[in-house]
Scaffold this motif. Structure first.
Motif, mmCIF file in Angstrom:
data_model
loop_
_atom_site.group_PDB
_atom_site.id
_atom_site.type_symbol
_atom_site.label_atom_id
_atom_site.label_comp_id
_atom_site.label_asym_id
_atom_site.label_seq_id
_atom_site.Cartn_x
_atom_site.Cartn_y
_atom_site.Cartn_z
ATOM 1 N N MET A 147 33.794 -35.724 -23.549
ATOM 2 C CA MET A 147 33.773 -36.351 -24.866
ATOM 3 C C MET A 147 32.593 -35.788 -25.639
ATOM 4 O O MET A 147 31.447 -35.935 -25.221
ATOM 5 N N ASN A 152 30.332 -38.276 -18.449
ATOM 6 C CA ASN A 152 30.726 -37.361 -19.516
ATOM 7 C C ASN A 152 30.302 -35.945 -19.155
ATOM 8 O O ASN A 152 29.114 -35.651 -19.035
ATOM 9 N N VAL A 158 35.007 -37.140 -17.596
ATOM 10 C CA VAL A 158 35.666 -36.990 -18.893
ATOM 11 C C VAL A 158 34.854 -35.998 -19.725
ATOM 12 O O VAL A 158 33.699 -35.728 -19.436
ATOM 13 N N TYR A 174 33.009 -38.796 -30.448
ATOM 14 C CA TYR A 174 34.026 -39.661 -29.840
ATOM 15 C C TYR A 174 34.183 -40.948 -30.640
ATOM 16 O O TYR A 174 33.288 -41.370 -31.344
ATOM 17 N N ILE A 201 38.238 -43.792 -24.862
ATOM 18 C CA ILE A 201 38.360 -42.497 -24.199
ATOM 19 C C ILE A 201 39.848 -42.204 -24.018
ATOM 20 O O ILE A 201 40.512 -42.843 -23.197
#
Length: 88
Positions: A77, A13, A75, A81, A60
């Motif tokens: 997030m 993340n 990613v 989330y 996701i």
């Protein structure tokens, strides 16, 4: 990119640098009409949830994926989330 090329990659993340899981453990939510990946669904490991008869999943959305590298998927997030509880 082939699905086999995604397997084994760690999901990181970008928002907080945390490790979210591994793509080997993930399910893919596919958009059949467009032939694309809509989201990654990761099981949440640890804690008391499995002992209580349920499990949570981390969803996701594919648009949150910033980069697919040789060893990691990055990613972004934020803490809000989506998590959902699987019904048994």
């Amino acid at each position: 990119m082939r699905l086999s090329e995604l397997m084994g990659k760690e999901i990181i993340n970008l928002y907080d640098g945390s490790r979210l899981g591994n793509l080997n453990d993930a399910d893919l939510l596919l958009d059949a009409a467009q032939g694309t990946i809509a989201a990654l669904i990761l099981p949440v490991k640890g804690g008391w949830i499995p002992l209580l008869g349920g499990r949570q999943e981390l969803i996701i959305p594919w648009d949150a994926v910033h980069k697919v590298g040789t060893e990691v998927v990055v990613v972004s997030m934020d803490p809000t989330y989506s998590r959902r509880r699987e019904k048994d």
